[in-house]
Design a protein around this motif. Sequence first.
Motif: not given
Length: 120
Positions: A16, A18, A20-22, A24
């Motif tokens: 994923v 970075t 998108e991960r942040e 989430q």
Amino acid sequence: MFDDDQAPSSSAPSLVSTDERERQVGEQVRRLRLDQGLDQLELARRADLSPSTVQSLEAGRGSTLRSLVRVLRALGADDALGNIAPASAVSPLDVLRSSGDEPRRRVYRPRGARSSGDGS
């Protein structure tokens, strides 16, 4: 390589970006806060952060690890950070000890196989 906000184009489709991960992580923090009935101002006060820092964290924009840790502590969820790298069930020293008493082998390289590098 790849940009910081893009996933690498490799055979691992589960990666994923970075950004998108942040996003989430921010959503998870927001859910925790709402589950506890807190507004952003109260969470910011408990975490000793500015309200804009909490807003940025929940939006997945430019927060620091320090801010995340403070917010998780204020929410009573800092144990979640322990899941990043769980303790190994096998000790590396035990693995070495159980490998037997065989001495380490060296790579055999014939003496005449080296090149001098200067063309002679």
